[in-house]
Design an enzyme around this catalytic site. Structure first.
Site, PDB file in Angstrom:
ATOM      1  N   VAL A 100      11.039   9.937  -2.278  1.00  0.00           N
ATOM      2  CA  VAL A 100      11.378   9.377  -1.332  1.00  0.00           C
ATOM      3  C   VAL A 100      11.608   9.219  -0.705  1.00  0.00           C
ATOM      4  CG1 VAL A 100      10.784   6.971  -3.402  1.00  0.00           C
ATOM      5  CG2 VAL A 100      13.312   8.450  -3.132  1.00  0.00           C
ATOM      6  N   TYR A 114      26.854   9.420  -6.950  1.00  0.00           N
ATOM      7  CA  TYR A 114      26.376   8.489  -7.490  1.00  0.00           C
ATOM      8  C   TYR A 114      27.178   7.590  -7.053  1.00  0.00           C
ATOM      9  CZ  TYR A 114      23.417   6.419 -11.529  1.00  0.00           C
ATOM     10  OH  TYR A 114      22.404   5.050 -11.993  1.00  0.00           O
ATOM     11  N   ARG A 170       8.923   7.015 -15.230  1.00  0.00           N
ATOM     12  CA  ARG A 170      10.016   6.862 -16.771  1.00  0.00           C
ATOM     13  C   ARG A 170      10.540   6.241 -17.113  1.00  0.00           C
ATOM     14  NH1 ARG A 170      12.083  12.855 -16.003  1.00  0.00           N
ATOM     15  NH2 ARG A 170      14.510  12.173 -15.127  1.00  0.00           N
ATOM     16  N   ASN A 224      13.219   1.815  -6.765  1.00  0.00           N
ATOM     17  CA  ASN A 224      14.687   2.196  -8.495  1.00  0.00           C
ATOM     18  C   ASN A 224      14.658   3.732  -9.275  1.00  0.00           C
ATOM     19  OD1 ASN A 224      14.029   3.126 -11.737  1.00  0.00           O
ATOM     20  ND2 ASN A 224      12.625   4.141 -11.549  1.00  0.00           N
TER      21      ASN A 224
END
Ligand code: NAD
Length: 244
Positions: A61, A152, A12, A87
């Site tokens: 991942v 983040y 997505r 990504n």
């Protein structure tokens, strides 16, 4: 023989759009996903409709063994990986006073260690082939910082350092490594923001709108093309002019 692109977290959002855009360029695609769902089936169908091959490869991942397994799976099926797009990413936003240690480590584990894990397993094949393109999806907040995103933005700043160091290591093998730093892009990651917050963000962007996944995918298309063969170790923003 078609070129092969692996895109992580590609069922997505930005990852899916990158997969579709590279499929349009004739790439056979490996779609990495963490959990099988309808989004995965739909993405696979849409890629195959572009007359290229698509193999979905399951794996988290942040788990090194998973990445080792799925990279092998792709090599067994396609024989090579020409393009890797790191990504997959998550957010767990909160101010540091409220941030739990797991909120910090989980985000670093997926965004930064995940980028290392997949790259570490792909790079031997690119080294041997003496060619390859790696695109790491960072973020403008990895450059500017953002209140509520210590985890983040640290992960995305880490991706920038990783990109530049790797670019220096592998340039002699004709492997180009660049980072893309999106601003605010309309996906499920930003859907969680309240409407008034989105309007406020858009009003501060020179182009007065949030970006689309296509805006990011089009830059990736350029960065994997022959037209960008003298560009490596760069961080390129796709942010409507937010950061200048
Ligand atoms: P999204 O949440 O729609 O997509 C993220 C994808 O990553 C999902 O498919 C998810 O399943 C996958 N993923 C998450 N953890 C994973 C794991 N451990 N293993 C494998 N896959 C995993 O978000 P998006 O907006 O499409 O984000 C894509 C990338 O772009 C992320 O790295 C994000 O940080 C970055 N980015 C997004 C924006 C934005 O405004 N949307 C801005 C800057 C950077």
């Amino acid at each position: 023989m078609s070129k092969v692109a692996l895109i992580t977290g590609a069922t997505r959002g930005i990852g899916k759009q990158i997969a579709l855009t590279l499929a349009e360029q004739g790439y056979d695609i490996a779609v990495n996903y963490r959990t099988a769902n309808e989004e995965l089936e739909e993405t696979k169908k849409e890629i195959e409709n572009k007359n290229v091959k698509c193999i979905p490869v399951q794996g988290d991942v942040s788990n090194f063994e998973d990445t080792e397994r799925f990279v092998k799976e792709i090599i067994e099926k396609y024989g090579k990986i020409d393009v890797l797009v790191n990504n997959a990413g998550i957010t767990k936003d909160t101010l540091i006073m409220r941030m739990k240690k797991e909120d910090f480590t989980n985000v670093i584990d997926v965004n930064l260690t995940g980028t290392f894990n997949v790259t570490k397993n792909v790079i031997p094949y690119m080294m041997k082939a003496r060619t390859g393109r790696i695109i790491n999806i960072s973020s403008v907040v990895g450059i500017t910082g953002n209140a509520g995103q210590t985890n983040y933005s640290a992960s995305k700043a880490g991706i920038i350092g990783f990109t530049k160091s790797l670019a220096k290591e592998v340039a002699s093998r004709n492997i180009l490594v660049n980072a893309v730093a999106p601003g605010f892009i309309e996906t499920s990651m930003t859907d969680v923001l309240k409407e008034e917050v989105k309007e406020d963000i858009a009003s501060k962007i020179p182009l007065r709108r949030m970006g689309k996944a296509e805006d990011v995918a089009n830059l990736v298309k350029f960065l994997v093309s022959e037209d960008s063969s003298y560009i490596t170790g760069q961080v390129i923003n796709v942010d409507g002019g937010m950061l200048m």
